[in-house]
Design an enzyme around this catalytic site. Structure first.
Site, PDB file in Angstrom:
ATOM      1  N   GLY A   1      -6.253   1.191 -12.681  1.00  0.00           N
ATOM      2  CA  GLY A   1      -7.389   0.803 -11.846  1.00  0.00           C
ATOM      3  C   GLY A   1      -8.682   1.319 -12.469  1.00  0.00           C
ATOM      4  O   GLY A   1      -9.114   0.867 -13.521  1.00  0.00           O
ATOM      5  N   ILE A   2      -9.250   2.307 -11.825  1.00  0.00           N
ATOM      6  CA  ILE A   2     -10.524   2.891 -12.249  1.00  0.00           C
ATOM      7  C   ILE A   2     -10.442   3.415 -13.692  1.00  0.00           C
ATOM      8  O   ILE A   2     -11.432   3.392 -14.422  1.00  0.00           O
ATOM      9  CB  ILE A   2     -10.925   4.000 -11.236  1.00  0.00           C
ATOM     10  CG1 ILE A   2     -11.251   3.356  -9.881  1.00  0.00           C
ATOM     11  CG2 ILE A   2     -12.103   4.831 -11.744  1.00  0.00           C
ATOM     12  CD1 ILE A   2     -11.281   4.296  -8.704  1.00  0.00           C
TER      13      ILE A   2
ATOM     14  N   VAL B   1      -6.235   4.563  -5.159  1.00  0.00           N
ATOM     15  CA  VAL B   1      -5.064   5.028  -4.416  1.00  0.00           C
ATOM     16  C   VAL B   1      -5.258   6.479  -3.955  1.00  0.00           C
ATOM     17  O   VAL B   1      -4.811   6.870  -2.862  1.00  0.00           O
ATOM     18  CB  VAL B   1      -3.779   4.809  -5.256  1.00  0.00           C
ATOM     19  CG1 VAL B   1      -3.706   5.686  -6.470  1.00  0.00           C
ATOM     20  CG2 VAL B   1      -2.544   4.993  -4.402  1.00  0.00           C
ATOM     21  N   ASP B   2      -5.950   7.264  -4.756  1.00  0.00           N
ATOM     22  CA  ASP B   2      -6.257   8.663  -4.414  1.00  0.00           C
ATOM     23  C   ASP B   2      -7.049   8.725  -3.096  1.00  0.00           C
ATOM     24  O   ASP B   2      -6.709   9.498  -2.177  1.00  0.00           O
ATOM     25  CB  ASP B   2      -7.083   9.256  -5.568  1.00  0.00           C
ATOM     26  CG  ASP B   2      -7.199  10.766  -5.534  1.00  0.00           C
ATOM     27  OD1 ASP B   2      -6.492  11.390  -4.733  1.00  0.00           O
ATOM     28  OD2 ASP B   2      -7.992  11.307  -6.329  1.00  0.00           O
TER      29      ASP B   2
ATOM     30  N   ASP C   1       0.880  -1.164   0.000  1.00  0.00           N
ATOM     31  CA  ASP C   1       0.000   0.000   0.000  1.00  0.00           C
ATOM     32  C   ASP C   1       0.923   1.221   0.000  1.00  0.00           C
ATOM     33  O   ASP C   1       1.742   1.383   0.915  1.00  0.00           O
ATOM     34  CB  ASP C   1      -0.842  -0.062   1.290  1.00  0.00           C
ATOM     35  CG  ASP C   1      -1.697   1.168   1.501  1.00  0.00           C
ATOM     36  OD1 ASP C   1      -1.504   2.189   0.812  1.00  0.00           O
ATOM     37  OD2 ASP C   1      -2.559   1.102   2.393  1.00  0.00           O
TER      38      ASP C   1
ATOM     39  N   SER D   1      -3.291   4.850 -13.745  1.00  0.00           N
ATOM     40  CA  SER D   1      -4.347   4.584 -14.758  1.00  0.00           C
ATOM     41  C   SER D   1      -4.780   3.123 -14.874  1.00  0.00           C
ATOM     42  O   SER D   1      -5.659   2.815 -15.665  1.00  0.00           O
ATOM     43  CB  SER D   1      -3.947   5.078 -16.161  1.00  0.00           C
ATOM     44  OG  SER D   1      -4.078   6.467 -16.271  1.00  0.00           O
TER      45      SER D   1
ATOM     46  N   ASN E   1      -7.309  12.677 -10.089  1.00  0.00           N
ATOM     47  CA  ASN E   1      -8.113  13.099 -11.242  1.00  0.00           C
ATOM     48  C   ASN E   1      -7.958  14.610 -11.380  1.00  0.00           C
ATOM     49  O   ASN E   1      -7.396  15.256 -10.493  1.00  0.00           O
ATOM     50  CB  ASN E   1      -9.576  12.677 -11.100  1.00  0.00           C
ATOM     51  CG  ASN E   1     -10.226  13.283  -9.887  1.00  0.00           C
ATOM     52  OD1 ASN E   1     -10.345  14.497  -9.775  1.00  0.00           O
ATOM     53  ND2 ASN E   1     -10.621  12.443  -8.944  1.00  0.00           N
TER      54      ASN E   1
END
Ligand code: AR6
Length: 172
Positions: free
Chosen positions: A122-123, A32-33, A9, A120, A23
């Site tokens: 992940g989501i 992670v954000d 992590d 980039s 973003n």
């Protein structure tokens, strides 16, 4: 510049800077954000808001730097990866920009040890294999390489970890 790999992590990493896959709002999100803002505390959001007020949204591929608040790192470098919408040279270039611009900010702030998540993947759904190639190449070809001592690629999932392991073994 040493390139290393760890499965962890990123909020637990004690580097000079950790990179956030943010973003363009810079105001937080999931993945992670979310973890960075949650564990780092209010100081990070306050710094992001101040940047927003000064220079507006952060464009895809760009990066900004803030305090790391309560995290063990000193700084958080927030960069905005491209949203995957199919194969395009533009997406590839923007993802490489994230790594390059983060490293440039690192050098400007005397950061010697920097940890990157798999931006980039992940989501934003960028294909992991392609993203790993772009990340490693961008870091390896960074113009001011000698000014950074260590880059830590922090993988959170097994798939990314295995891909980075294979690719880094090939170049190290
Ligand atoms: N430490 C390290 N890596 C992590 C962690 C963590 N704590 N949590 C997730 N990952 P993502 P993106 C990995 O979705 O694709 C947010 O809402 C994860 O397994 O965090 O760039 C932002 O606000 C994946 O491999 O970022 C944006 O809206 C990688 O981090 C959007 O998501 C990136 O996944 C950005 O999407």
């Amino acid at each position: 510049m040493i390139l290393t790999l760890i499965k962890a992590d990123i909020t637990t990493i004690k580097a000079d800077a950790i990179v956030n896959a943010a973003n363009s709002s810079l105001l937080g999100g999931g993945g992670v954000d979310g973890a960075i803002h949650r564990k780092g505390g209010k100081a990070i959001l306050q710094a992001c808001v101040a940047i927003r007020n000064k220079q507006g949204k952060c464009k895809t591929g760009n990066a900004v730097i803030t305090t790391a608040g309560n995290l063990p790192a000193k700084y958080v470098i927030h960069t905005v990866g491209p949203v995957w919408n199919g194969e395009s040279e533009q997406n590839n270039a923007l993802l490489a920009d994230c790594y390059r611009n983060s490293l440039t900010l690192a050098v400007e702030n005397d950061v010697k040890i920097i940890a990157f998540p798999n931006i980039s993947t992940g989501i934003y759904h960028f294909p992991k294999d392609k993203a790993a190639d772009i990340a490693i190449n961008a870091v390896n070809n960074f113009a001011q390489k000698e000014k950074i001592e260590k880059v830590i690629f922090v993988c959170f999932d097994d798939e990314n970890y295995q891909r980075y392991e294979e690719k880094l073994n090939r170049i190290n």
